[in-house]
Scaffold this active site. Structure first.
Site, PDB file in Angstrom:
ATOM      1  N   GLU A  28      -3.677  17.653 -10.198  1.00  0.00           N
ATOM      2  CA  GLU A  28      -2.675  17.341  -9.156  1.00  0.00           C
ATOM      3  C   GLU A  28      -1.838  18.587  -8.879  1.00  0.00           C
ATOM      4  O   GLU A  28      -1.151  19.084  -9.765  1.00  0.00           O
ATOM      5  CB  GLU A  28      -1.777  16.182  -9.623  1.00  0.00           C
ATOM      6  N   CYS A  36      -0.994   1.007   4.677  1.00  0.00           N
ATOM      7  CA  CYS A  36      -0.214  -0.180   5.002  1.00  0.00           C
ATOM      8  C   CYS A  36      -0.211  -0.492   6.499  1.00  0.00           C
ATOM      9  O   CYS A  36       0.640  -0.014   7.245  1.00  0.00           O
ATOM     10  CB  CYS A  36       1.225  -0.058   4.515  1.00  0.00           C
ATOM     11  N   ASP A  50      -6.226   4.811  -1.793  1.00  0.00           N
ATOM     12  CA  ASP A  50      -6.416   4.975  -0.345  1.00  0.00           C
ATOM     13  C   ASP A  50      -7.731   5.641   0.040  1.00  0.00           C
ATOM     14  O   ASP A  50      -8.221   5.462   1.143  1.00  0.00           O
ATOM     15  CB  ASP A  50      -5.251   5.784   0.247  1.00  0.00           C
ATOM     16  N   LYS A  73      -4.873  -0.409   2.741  1.00  0.00           N
ATOM     17  CA  LYS A  73      -4.586   0.678   1.801  1.00  0.00           C
ATOM     18  C   LYS A  73      -3.108   0.625   1.415  1.00  0.00           C
ATOM     19  O   LYS A  73      -2.258   1.108   2.159  1.00  0.00           O
ATOM     20  CB  LYS A  73      -4.937   2.017   2.445  1.00  0.00           C
ATOM     21  N   ALA A 121       0.137  -2.015  -3.556  1.00  0.00           N
ATOM     22  CA  ALA A 121      -0.107  -3.337  -4.150  1.00  0.00           C
ATOM     23  C   ALA A 121      -1.593  -3.520  -4.443  1.00  0.00           C
ATOM     24  O   ALA A 121      -1.976  -4.125  -5.448  1.00  0.00           O
ATOM     25  CB  ALA A 121       0.375  -4.424  -3.199  1.00  0.00           C
ATOM     26  N   CYS A 140       1.212  -6.596   2.141  1.00  0.00           N
ATOM     27  CA  CYS A 140       1.985  -5.861   3.126  1.00  0.00           C
ATOM     28  C   CYS A 140       3.366  -6.490   3.206  1.00  0.00           C
ATOM     29  O   CYS A 140       3.502  -7.596   3.751  1.00  0.00           O
ATOM     30  CB  CYS A 140       1.294  -5.989   4.479  1.00  0.00           C
TER      31      CYS A 140
END
Length: 415
Positions: free
Chosen positions: A36, A160, A308, A316, A319, A352
């Site tokens: 990362e 989302c 995602d 995506k 949650a 969502c």
């Protein structure tokens, strides 16, 4: 630097950190490394609230070093490519890194070039996006003086799916407070043919749209943006329809329809990161090719993917990741011990949180079949029906979920 790790994870976002944390909770002797490059980890779900002036942007960020699980090797570098046959990932400056098991979770990225004119327009002047700069969104909403407030989204998958309409509902509330609502038309232009894919939720949202006097234009595929003339250009799909017509300024250019805006909020077109798209790990649509139930790669059994970047027919969201991580962790653990994966299955669960006003929210939870699947824990919050607007759901969104995210989810604790 050590170039071989038992489990190598690409991405220090929600999916990567949660996977590492849960693996190490099961067995702290595991050798887990995360690739990362970023210094900062963001809690992006709160950016909707930042864009509406009701959450501090600084509170959505923490140093990446503070969320790295104890015992993880952090390779602060960029993943550049894969050689799945020899179990290696190449990096920008740390050379090749070998693995026994690989978890691919770099998230998605934005490709402004898919909408000509967007690169030049986004996050400047009257054009804003909660996805890229929610502080600018708040400035645009705060300084809006009336006219056409256009909210739109691209034809690609996005993070989302509800986010482009949440900020619209909050903006409309703010326009009422600031006294510009009576000289404003709020317009939602979307490629879809319904406001939301789940009937119970759509029913509630249409009531919100009536209450807020919003004009919806379905079947609108965003094609280009002319920032100078302040026009968003659309191709019109077969599913074109309109709800609550507003007499706004519309231009024509061949087959394209142009909507003139005085402010524009949009979600940028989303794609898998370039190094993923150019790899042997993607499907035809250039998303990571994993089994939608086991999260295992369809071609390479020691590779898993989630979040995602994964080619899953669901929304995506963070949650969704919360339910994907335990499946990946279970499967890798069993593969290491017994050389075969378990029978846990991801149902396509996603959620969502649809903020409909300051202090009101609806919670859409659903699976691959678009069944409405509310969490039984909501009953403990005295919420009988999460498809209806509720102030307690707003409390969940603004206070409880960020707390759970930083203090439980990222630490590998099941919530």
């Amino acid at each position: 630097m050590k170039t071989h790790h038992q489990i190598l994870i690409i991405g220090g976002g929600t999916a990567g950190i949660m996977t590492a944390a849960q693996l190490l909770k099961k067995d702290k002797k595991l050798d887990v490394a995360i690739i990362e490059p970023a210094d900062t980890h963001y809690y992006q779900p709160a950016w909707t609230l930042v864009g509406a002036g009701t959450y501090n942007y600084k509170k959505t960020a923490k140093p990446m070093s503070s969320v790295m699980p104890k015992g993880v090797t952090w390779i602060k570098d960029y993943a550049m490519g894969f050689n799945p046959k020899s179990n290696t990932v190449s990096t920008k400056s740390s050379g090749d890194i070998d693995y026994d098991y690989l978890v691919v979770a770099p998230g998605l990225t934005y490709d402004h070039s898919l909408v000509p004119g967007l690169e030049k327009a986004i996050d400047k002047g009257a054009v804003c996006s909660n996805y890229t700069n929610p502080n600018h969104t708040w400035n645009v909403i705060k300084n809006f003086k009336g006219g056409t407030a256009l909210f739109t989204q691209p034809t690609t998958p996005i993070k989302c799916g509800g986010a482009p309409q949440k900020i619209m509902y909050l903006a409309e509330s703010y326009f009422r407070k600031s006294g510009v609502k009576n000289k404003t038309n709020v317009v939602f232009a979307t490629n879809g043919g319904v406001i939301f894919g789940i009937k119970q939720i759509a029913k509630t949202l249409m009531k919100v749209i009536d209450r807020k006097d919003i004009n919806i234009r379905f079947g609108h595929q965003l094609k280009k943006i002319d920032a100078e003339k302040q026009i968003a250009w659309y191709a019109i799909g077969d599913n074109e329809s309109e709800y609550n017509h507003k007499d706004i300024q519309v231009s024509k250019d061949g087959d394209l329809i142009g909507i003139h805006y005085d402010m524009l909020h949009l979600a940028p077109p989303s794609v898998a990161p370039k190094f993923i798209q150019e790899s042997a790990l993607v499907n035809d649509a250039k998303w990571l090719d994993v089994d939608q139930y086991t999260m295992q790669h369809n071609k390479y059994p020691n590779i898993f993917g989630l979040g995602d970047v994964a080619a899953l027919p669901t929304a995506k969201t963070g949650a969704a990741i919360r339910k994907q991580v335990p499946i990946v962790v279970d499967n890798i653990t069993l593969l290491m011990k017994h050389n075969k994966i378990g029978n846990k299955s991801y149902s396509g669960y996603s959620s969502c949180p649809l903020v409909t006003d300051y202090g009101k929210m609806v919670l859409a939870e659903f699976d691959y079949q678009n069944n409405f699947t509310p969490d039984p824990k909501l009953k403990q919050m005295l919420i009988k029906d999460s498809s209806k607007e509720h102030w307690r759901l707003w409390i969940l969104k603004k206070y409880m979920l960020p707390y759970l995210y930083w203090n439980k989810m990222l630490k590998g604790i099941d919530v």
